[in-house]
Write a protein that holds these residues in place. Sequence first.
Motif, mmCIF file in Angstrom:
data_model
loop_
_atom_site.group_PDB
_atom_site.id
_atom_site.type_symbol
_atom_site.label_atom_id
_atom_site.label_comp_id
_atom_site.label_asym_id
_atom_site.label_seq_id
_atom_site.Cartn_x
_atom_site.Cartn_y
_atom_site.Cartn_z
ATOM 1 N N LEU A 42 0.821 -1.207 0.000
ATOM 2 C CA LEU A 42 0.000 0.000 0.000
ATOM 3 C C LEU A 42 0.856 1.258 0.000
ATOM 4 C CD1 LEU A 42 -2.848 -1.029 2.483
ATOM 5 C CD2 LEU A 42 -2.996 -0.793 -0.013
ATOM 6 N N ASP A 43 1.999 1.216 0.694
ATOM 7 C CA ASP A 43 2.920 2.352 0.679
ATOM 8 C C ASP A 43 3.312 2.707 -0.762
ATOM 9 O OD1 ASP A 43 3.066 2.882 3.399
ATOM 10 O OD2 ASP A 43 4.854 1.650 3.719
ATOM 11 N N ILE A 44 3.644 1.691 -1.535
ATOM 12 C CA ILE A 44 4.076 1.906 -2.910
ATOM 13 C C ILE A 44 2.930 2.424 -3.766
ATOM 14 C CG2 ILE A 44 4.945 0.769 -4.997
ATOM 15 C CD1 ILE A 44 6.438 -1.189 -3.112
ATOM 16 N N VAL A 45 1.788 1.761 -3.677
ATOM 17 C CA VAL A 45 0.633 2.145 -4.503
ATOM 18 C C VAL A 45 0.162 3.553 -4.171
ATOM 19 C CG1 VAL A 45 -1.783 1.642 -5.007
ATOM 20 C CG2 VAL A 45 -0.130 -0.224 -4.868
ATOM 21 N N LEU A 46 -0.009 3.860 -2.890
ATOM 22 C CA LEU A 46 -0.510 5.170 -2.488
ATOM 23 C C LEU A 46 0.487 6.285 -2.799
ATOM 24 C CD1 LEU A 46 -2.235 4.253 0.912
ATOM 25 C CD2 LEU A 46 -3.322 4.677 -1.311
ATOM 26 N N SER A 47 1.774 5.985 -2.680
ATOM 27 C CA SER A 47 2.789 6.988 -3.024
ATOM 28 C C SER A 47 2.752 7.298 -4.514
ATOM 29 C CB SER A 47 4.180 6.500 -2.621
ATOM 30 O OG SER A 47 4.290 6.373 -1.230
ATOM 31 N N LEU A 48 2.613 6.267 -5.339
ATOM 32 C CA LEU A 48 2.535 6.476 -6.786
ATOM 33 C C LEU A 48 1.282 7.266 -7.165
ATOM 34 C CD1 LEU A 48 3.714 2.974 -8.081
ATOM 35 C CD2 LEU A 48 4.960 5.140 -8.240
ATOM 36 N N LEU A 49 0.195 7.039 -6.451
ATOM 37 C CA LEU A 49 -1.039 7.782 -6.713
ATOM 38 C C LEU A 49 -0.934 9.227 -6.240
ATOM 39 C CD1 LEU A 49 -3.743 5.129 -5.696
ATOM 40 C CD2 LEU A 49 -3.158 5.888 -8.011
ATOM 41 N N ALA A 50 -0.187 9.439 -5.167
ATOM 42 C CA ALA A 50 -0.076 10.784 -4.586
ATOM 43 C C ALA A 50 0.905 11.671 -5.338
ATOM 44 C CB ALA A 50 0.336 10.678 -3.119
#
Length: 224
Positions: A42-50
């Motif tokens: 989730l850290d990776i996915v949410l960072s890429l989205l942000a």
Amino acid sequence: MGASAKRDNDLFKEYAITIDAPYIVERQTTNAKYYLYIKRFLDIVLSLLALPVAIPIIIIFAIIIRLETPGPAFFLQERVGLYGKYFKVIKLRSMTVNAEKNGAQWAVKNDPRVTKVGSFIRKTRIDELPQLFNVLKGDMSLIGPRPERPMFTAQFNEEIPGFIDRLQVRPGITGWAQVNGGYDITPREKLELDRYYIKHMSFWLDLKIILKTIKVCLTGDGAR
């Protein structure tokens, strides 16, 4: 990972520190391990989205910082991460370039070294946005204990035995201590709040921290 195991990482080699791990050892269950794997995903996915939203904000404030005071808009600073490993945290500069001409100093409330734009980006936590790249790299998580500098980590551990218990999990951009006291709490208070998070880590607690973080960003609570 056993209790009192000496870590072969930077902080422990430099300061000859050992770590007791009562909190994380208790959590070495299958569910806890799944939580850590999913959290990293989730850290990776949410960072890429942000990042598509964060990058224009970072660029705008980087320009404003350069216009207000001479010097770079960004700065890299050595911090202590998971199991004592050093890494370079990246932030938007919120202080004057000669802020530590007399040596490393702990930030205080109404710190005179903070610039005008620096005061704003610290209150809104915009200065932390570049750390999304630290999250992608794996040095940090979105949620976890705030990483401290090596000399302060060693100093606080001498004054408050067990301060390095915070190094049992990946440090975060935001966390339980940050949203329940921000910059103004003492190292001892920070340790107790971070210990609470480590002991009770869960997606529900992470969600609560995210919601409280949004409130902090909107109100500026806990800034200094």
